[in-house]
Design an enzyme around this catalytic site. Structure first.
Site, PDB file in Angstrom:
ATOM      1  N   TYR A   1       1.598  10.484   4.796  1.00  0.00           N
ATOM      2  CA  TYR A   1       1.053   9.993   3.242  1.00  0.00           C
ATOM      3  C   TYR A   1       2.442   9.900   2.389  1.00  0.00           C
ATOM      4  O   TYR A   1       2.575   8.811   1.692  1.00  0.00           O
ATOM      5  CB  TYR A   1      -0.095  10.437   2.410  1.00  0.00           C
ATOM      6  CG  TYR A   1      -0.464  10.652   0.850  1.00  0.00           C
ATOM      7  CD1 TYR A   1      -1.043   9.278   1.118  1.00  0.00           C
ATOM      8  CD2 TYR A   1       0.104  11.196  -0.196  1.00  0.00           C
ATOM      9  CE1 TYR A   1      -1.390   8.709  -0.317  1.00  0.00           C
ATOM     10  CE2 TYR A   1      -0.525  10.742  -1.527  1.00  0.00           C
ATOM     11  CZ  TYR A   1      -1.580   9.905  -1.286  1.00  0.00           C
ATOM     12  OH  TYR A   1      -1.588   9.333  -3.019  1.00  0.00           O
TER      13      TYR A   1
HETATM   14  N1  LIG Z   1      -5.840   9.956  -7.946  1.00  0.00           N
HETATM   15  C1  LIG Z   1      -4.810  10.747  -8.327  1.00  0.00           C
HETATM   16  O1  LIG Z   1      -4.147  11.562  -8.731  1.00  0.00           O
HETATM   17  C2  LIG Z   1      -3.795  10.112  -7.167  1.00  0.00           C
HETATM   18  C3  LIG Z   1      -2.034  10.855  -7.302  1.00  0.00           C
HETATM   19  C4  LIG Z   1      -1.347  10.017  -6.410  1.00  0.00           C
HETATM   20  C5  LIG Z   1      -1.287   8.456  -5.783  1.00  0.00           C
HETATM   21  N2  LIG Z   1      -2.451   7.621  -6.274  1.00  0.00           N
HETATM   22  C6  LIG Z   1      -2.216   6.653  -5.758  1.00  0.00           C
HETATM   23  O2  LIG Z   1      -3.461   5.723  -6.616  1.00  0.00           O
HETATM   24  C7  LIG Z   1      -3.848   4.729  -5.372  1.00  0.00           C
HETATM   25  C8  LIG Z   1      -5.172   4.366  -5.785  1.00  0.00           C
HETATM   26  O3  LIG Z   1      -5.171   5.994  -5.723  1.00  0.00           O
HETATM   27  P1  LIG Z   1      -6.737   6.428  -6.202  1.00  0.00           P
HETATM   28  O4  LIG Z   1      -6.854   7.623  -6.700  1.00  0.00           O
HETATM   29  O5  LIG Z   1      -7.372   5.674  -7.161  1.00  0.00           O
HETATM   30  O6  LIG Z   1      -7.543   6.112  -4.202  1.00  0.00           O
HETATM   31  P2  LIG Z   1      -9.719   5.305  -4.479  1.00  0.00           P
HETATM   32  O7  LIG Z   1      -9.960   6.611  -2.786  1.00  0.00           O
HETATM   33  O8  LIG Z   1     -10.339   5.942  -5.169  1.00  0.00           O
HETATM   34  O9  LIG Z   1      -9.120   4.143  -4.788  1.00  0.00           O
HETATM   35  C9  LIG Z   1      -8.231   3.380  -3.201  1.00  0.00           C
HETATM   36  C10 LIG Z   1      -8.859   2.387  -3.338  1.00  0.00           C
HETATM   37  O10 LIG Z   1      -8.055   1.591  -2.287  1.00  0.00           O
HETATM   38  C11 LIG Z   1      -8.857   0.924  -1.103  1.00  0.00           C
HETATM   39  N3  LIG Z   1      -8.603   0.963  -0.093  1.00  0.00           N
HETATM   40  C12 LIG Z   1      -8.075   1.343   0.398  1.00  0.00           C
HETATM   41  N4  LIG Z   1      -7.681   1.553   1.950  1.00  0.00           N
HETATM   42  C13 LIG Z   1      -7.734   0.431   1.645  1.00  0.00           C
HETATM   43  C14 LIG Z   1      -7.516  -0.913   2.117  1.00  0.00           C
HETATM   44  N5  LIG Z   1      -6.994  -0.874   3.808  1.00  0.00           N
HETATM   45  N6  LIG Z   1      -7.538  -2.622   2.295  1.00  0.00           N
HETATM   46  C15 LIG Z   1      -8.030  -2.378   0.935  1.00  0.00           C
HETATM   47  N7  LIG Z   1      -8.612  -1.489   0.532  1.00  0.00           N
HETATM   48  C16 LIG Z   1      -8.404   0.035   0.488  1.00  0.00           C
HETATM   49  C17 LIG Z   1     -10.122   1.768  -1.252  1.00  0.00           C
HETATM   50  O11 LIG Z   1     -11.643   1.528  -0.414  1.00  0.00           O
HETATM   51  C18 LIG Z   1     -10.548   1.980  -2.570  1.00  0.00           C
HETATM   52  O12 LIG Z   1     -10.900   1.806  -2.933  1.00  0.00           O
HETATM   53  C19 LIG Z   1      -3.368   5.282  -4.164  1.00  0.00           C
HETATM   54  O13 LIG Z   1      -2.512   4.379  -3.433  1.00  0.00           O
HETATM   55  C20 LIG Z   1      -2.866   6.348  -4.143  1.00  0.00           C
HETATM   56  O14 LIG Z   1      -2.066   6.860  -3.333  1.00  0.00           O
HETATM   57  C21 LIG Z   1      -3.722   9.075  -6.728  1.00  0.00           C
END
Ligand SMILES: NC(=O)c1ccc[n+]([C@@H]2O[C@H](COP(=O)([O-])OP(=O)(O)OC[C@H]3O[C@@H](n4cnc5c(N)ncnc54)[C@H](O)[C@@H]3O)[C@@H](O)[C@H]2O)c1
Length: 256
Positions: free
Chosen positions: A158
């Site tokens: 990741y």
């Molecule tokens: N939440 C945090 O604190 C945090 C921290 C660092 C980075 N991020 C990044 O933010 C972004 C969103 O994360 P989040 O916390 O909202 O996660 P989440 O799991 O709540 O949402 C992620 C979304 O991406 C979708 N997804 C995953 N694989 C997919 C695919 N192959 N095709 C289409 N959709 C797909 C999932 O279905 C989901 O709707 C990500 O890129 C994550 O790495 C989040």
């Protein structure tokens, strides 16, 4: 005083992973500033739920089934957006598969999945969106992660994928600046289902481990803390900002 500089009226955003979490929060915040939204995700019904909320708030939106690991789905998602709205101003790549585990047990499949849904998907989205973004002198926002910067254990696949997205973003800012296309990376820290999964997989306690390490003392809200920053980045007031990484994390990454 008008909010002309921050308005997104007449603009169109395509957001991957917008059925929930950070992507959904960005969709809601951009719509509140007047943007029309293409909500892309793997699960069409979940995307439709986000669209229903956007419509309820008075925004135009469409749901697009798109697995970002599929180049064909990506091409279709961009085409569906431009054919419905006639333009594309902002491309946000927030979808990402998560793989947790130590390097010694990292499989090629896990590496591949992180890579495909992260930087490879970002490249393919940007390639498909390039003609439309050139027309609008648009913006690319790649959602990266502080995990790529701090190198936490058991997150190699990741973290590598997310750092690659920051590099890609900087290269795009240089290559496509001549077309007046801007490219930015954003590292969020927010309360989402994905964060719940992370805590469970890594055995991390939100109250004992995470929140005390955030200088601002709380996890961010996907819409009001993260989404509103992206809405600003997409506005005219941010027109001289490109190539940067915005740490929208309450100070978590650098100030621990
Ligand atoms: N939440 C945090 O604190 C945090 C921290 C660092 C980075 N991020 C990044 O933010 C972004 C969103 O994360 P989040 O916390 O909202 O996660 P989440 O799991 O709540 O949402 C992620 C979304 O991406 C979708 N997804 C995953 N694989 C997919 C695919 N192959 N095709 C289409 N959709 C797909 C999932 O279905 C989901 O709707 C990500 O890129 C994550 O790495 C989040």
């Amino acid at each position: 005083m008008t909010d002309q500089g921050t308005s997104l009226h007449g603009r169109v955003a395509l957001i991957t992973g917008a059925s929930r979490g950070v992507g959904r929060g960005i969709a809601l915040a951009m719509a509140d500033k007047g943007a029309a939204i293409a909500v892309a995700g793997r699960n069409l019904q979940s995307c439709r739920n986000t669209v229903a909320e956007l419509n309820r708030r008075g925004a135009e939106a469409i749901a697009i089934q798109c697995d970002v690991a599929s180049g064909e789905d990506i091409t279709r998602a961009v085409e569906a957006t431009t054919s419905r709205f006639g333009r594309l101003d902002v491309l946000v790549h927030s979808a990402q598969s998560f793989n947790y585990g130590p390097i010694r047990r990292l499989t090629p499949q896990e590496f591949d999945e992180s890579w495909r849904t992260g930087p490879l998907a970002a490249v393919q989205l940007m390639q498909a969106a390039f003609p439309a973004l050139r027309e609008t002198q648009g913006l690319i926002v790649n959602v990266a992660s502080g995990a790529g910067i701090t190198a936490p254990p058991a997150m190699a696949a990741y973290a590598m994928a997310k750092e690659a997205m920051r590099t890609l973003t900087r290269v795009a800012a240089v290559e496509w600046g001549r077309y007046r296309i801007r490219a930015l990376a954003l590292c969020p820290f927010a309360q989402t289902d994905g964060m719940d999964d992370f805590e469970q997989s890594m055995g991390v306690s939100r109250d004992k481990d995470l929140v005390p390490a955030i200088p601002l003392g709380r996890l961010g809200d996907p819409e009001t803390d993260i989404g509103r920053v992206v809405a600003f980045l997409a506005s005219d007031d941010a027109r001289y900002l490109t190539g940067s990484t915005l740490m929208v994390d309450g100070g978590y990454t650098y100030l621990r």
